[in-house]
Design an enzyme around this catalytic site. Structure first.
Site, PDB file in Angstrom:
ATOM      1  CB  THR A  68      -0.911  -0.002   1.243  1.00  0.00           C
ATOM      2  OG1 THR A  68      -1.686  -1.203   1.223  1.00  0.00           O
ATOM      3  CG2 THR A  68      -1.838   1.201   1.244  1.00  0.00           C
TER       4      THR A  68
ATOM      5  CE  LYS B  49      -4.735  -1.949   0.912  1.00  0.00           C
ATOM      6  NZ  LYS B  49      -5.496  -2.917   1.690  1.00  0.00           N
TER       7      LYS B  49
ATOM      8  CE  LYS C 274     -36.806  13.391  10.933  1.00  0.00           C
ATOM      9  NZ  LYS C 274     -37.862  12.392  11.077  1.00  0.00           N
TER      10      LYS C 274
END
Lengths: 295, 295, 295, 295
Positions: free
Chosen positions: C95, C171, C240
């Site tokens: 990564t 990734k 809301k």
């Protein structure tokens, strides 16, 4: 003194002009050489490379746009680092990263050169009028050596110790404070304007209440001294008021992310049992989250 | 004038004292009656209920802690609303919600009474020293009628039009600005402190650069006038600098949520093609998100 | 195939083991060589440098902790880049940043080598059980060439085009989604717990309502297709409900910054006139702020 | 059972239809009476007021849009509260505030009536197909009494204790989780799209990796059990990855406020010495800020 000056943009040009007017001997360099014209007319030499501007100088000052430009003009090919003599000092006035400042510290030290950070607060008009505020840090002897130059540039000077990157952190923090204020003002103007109040009127209140009174200064002091008790106005009341701000924003349909952030701070403070501290104790919450202990 | 005064807390007590000293005839009420002692000694009458304090008065002023307290003391059983005569005016100085202010406007109008909002900026010391800044709004005639009283309380007065809730929105926005500044200062102090800079030194820089210079005022003006071009410092550069702030915070391990918020603002501004506007154009981004059009 | 494998951490070791078990010829490298023991026993060769692991290989796969480690082991001295032959392919499963992925793309291309990104989703147990999901991108021919290896590693594979950094962005986005969910869950558990609800019970509801139903998938689809009308549930109702969440948090004293962020999104959407779109139109607000146009 | 049903909107109509089909005797009320037509044809009685729908019923179920509507139809003039007999039960299925739920609890109790909260998860199609998930809380005997009705409405039921407002908190938390996921997905789609990845492809990855795998469930469990050690993936790595996400967003010019929020969480966690806990320990940071102690 013999001074090399690198970078003649909106800020650099008036700064160089003032040094010249104060009687220093200047050699200037700018990527676009044409910008140097006015200085040449007043007696400055114009160099072809940063290295050339630095050669033979007692001090070389750089004032450039960003990390990339400083990296190139100082550490790159024909950069100031290559031209600067042993014992001479590089004064970096650009707003750069802490990391680059640390890299420059090392690079100059290993070449037997001095390195001083000296970023400035003020816009081009202030540079022109010698109204900048200079903050500086670096080895004491080097700072003292360049002090006469820095004093020419502005209305005042703060020395922040011997670590050059300290002045960079403080400069960045200053710009952060300005940007924060702008976000806060932007949200406040949007809220008041959507509630039917003329911006001119809100500006008038701002000027009366905030801008000319030392209100922010007092809060800065409380946070600096971590003096959150006895409270002048409590976190609980702060939570109440920020809640009302958000309610007003809800009613007027104005998203106020900074107000949301503040609400979460106060709510966290109250939830953790600090509701009766002064509302400036946001300082304690932020510090704690950063892993700082109360001093 | 004959004045009823409701609420003798940290703020109310010195305000009432100053009105008394200015020669007005005061009837005061406080939940804890003991607090009224010092005023009784100086000639004030002490009422048993808010209604009693309001009865026969030209003007009744309320200065209470929050919506709940105001609701009770004004609209509740034996509240000021019940005692106040036709044509008399209620001046509400508490920091309350826009919704409650609108409710009071209606309640007083339907009883033929006047209603004016007049919240104040300043801490108890300022109230004592007649240094409050008063902001007020309401029907012109009513505001003019109570003006002599408001002028006794502070160093100045801004009138914000005929809608009473306007002054409440502005008061809330002012407190929001203070809280924002504290969040910003808290993050800046945490960052500089973790970077090895003494809080005292950073405070010194803050005082030199920000607190005594009209820097925030100028930015407030740019945002008020929506004058984002030509830029003094661009959004792109703002993005760069806030990025460097976050990098420094990353290095020193200081979470800075306000800096993160600013980064996202600048990044959004650049992504939408506004990178060359002045960095105060955060004002435009916030306004646009609130559904406001450029004026 | 002849495969070099670089990095035998929690993820790399089981991946390498599975490639070996599938009959490929492995040469492995790890900074701490001892970790390679179990693979050596099963027939892998152990290299002394990444370059050595890459030499003669058809494909070299790297699975390392971060940018720094990849930079060193691939582009550093004795790195895989130096050993890899012309025409061979580097498969990067770590990564890493988009920037490093682009740098690797260039470095390999200029050496006549192939480069494919192939990060994986799944924890060590999944790696061991060949249950990873692999996402890959790179020149079509290279991807096809390494596909048999990637198919050994997991339960499935998505090809994301020819630009290697695309798989890295995806990734990172996946990890971002997980972290987001954890922030959301953390705030929800804090709120329900402070409201007196056992975490076990809230978990049970979560499992019943969310985890086994394709609810998130449906919303992902609406955002992917930008299909915000007709609404199933409007932005106004979203505003809301998030408002009620914050009120509940206020009551229980639970700061919920993600809820605050959502409130500001919905409030902005309503303020800009999109209140009747489906509440998934947050997708439109985020895209617009990023400078994206509706497709 | 004799059932009154109040509110025939998108959700109420199919719910009432299913109760009727299951053989219960229904009297329905809706503000716009025309909507009741299809139910009348199938044998329901149509009332002129909520009170009339409640009169004589064993149970009255309300399914309305917001606090305001519930307040009116239940506690207002001719509201269900006025019609409901002693010992009968009101089942409130609307998504309302904790505060209103508490107010209803008191109002019904003081009239000798029962009150049970039973909000539902699911859109109109799910209501129609009896696929709602019902969460309910209230006095045990009352819950048991209405259970047969609730079981008709959905695919399952979770009972959350004896305090009616508990189910409201959980319903709000559920909607908060959905909105969070949409914000996260919106930012992820914006990032990947600006990085050149087709939304269809990213959706495919999402479906493969997240939607059909119990990945969120596992994280929910870690947070529910406060089991942050040993780590599967550490906070330090989480900080790294979220940093890379923000870098990618910076590169692609995509503001990602939720990613910024996550970065600040991880940075705070690391700064406070928790860098080696599992990255799901965001749960601990959020809980601590809410004043919760580890259990």
């Amino acid at each position: 003194m013999k001074v090399g000056f690198i970078g003649l943009g909106n800020m650099g040009l008036p700064m160089a002009k003032n040094l010249l007017a104060a009687g220093h001997e200047l050699t200037v360099w700018n990527r676009t050489q044409a910008k140097a014209g006015p200085l040449r007319e007043k007696g400055a030499r114009v160099a072809n490379t940063p290295a050339e501007a630095a050669r033979g100088a007692d001090v070389v000052i750089s004032m450039l746009a960003d990390d990339h430009a400083v990296q190139d003009a100082v550490l790159g090919k024909d950069g100031a680092h290559a031209g600067l003599g042993k014992g001479a000092v590089h004064v970096s006035s650009s707003t750069i990263s802490v990391a680059l400042s640390e890299k420059l510290t090392e690079a100059h030290a290993s070449a037997g050169q001095g390195y001083v950070s000296a970023p400035v607060f003020g816009r081009p008009e202030a540079a022109d009028a010698k109204q900048l505020w200079v903050i500086t840090s670096g080895p004491r002897a080097d700072v003292e050596r360049v002090r006469p130059l820095l004093e020419v540039l502005g209305r005042g000077l703060t020395v922040l110790g011997e670590k050059p990157s300290a002045a960079n952190v403080v400069k960045l923090s200053g710009n952060f404070l300005i940007a924060s204020m702008m976000e806060a003002l932007s949200e406040a103007f949007a809220l008041t304007r959507k509630s039917g109040i003329e911006p001119k009127l809100f500006l008038e209140v701002f000027q009366s209440v905030f801008a000319r009174a030392p209100i922010f200064e007092r809060y800065a002091q409380l946070i600096a001294e971590e003096k959150y008790s006895p409270p002048g106005f409590t976190m609980k009341l702060g939570l109440k008021d920020v809640g009302l701000v958000l309610d007003a924003g809800r009613g007027a349909e104005v998203p106020m992310p900074l107000a949301s952030l503040l609400r979460d701070q106060y709510l966290g403070g109250v939830a953790q049992g600090h509701g009766d501290l002064d509302w400036s104790a946001i300082g304690a919450l932020v510090a704690e989250r950063a892993g700082l202990k109360k001093r």
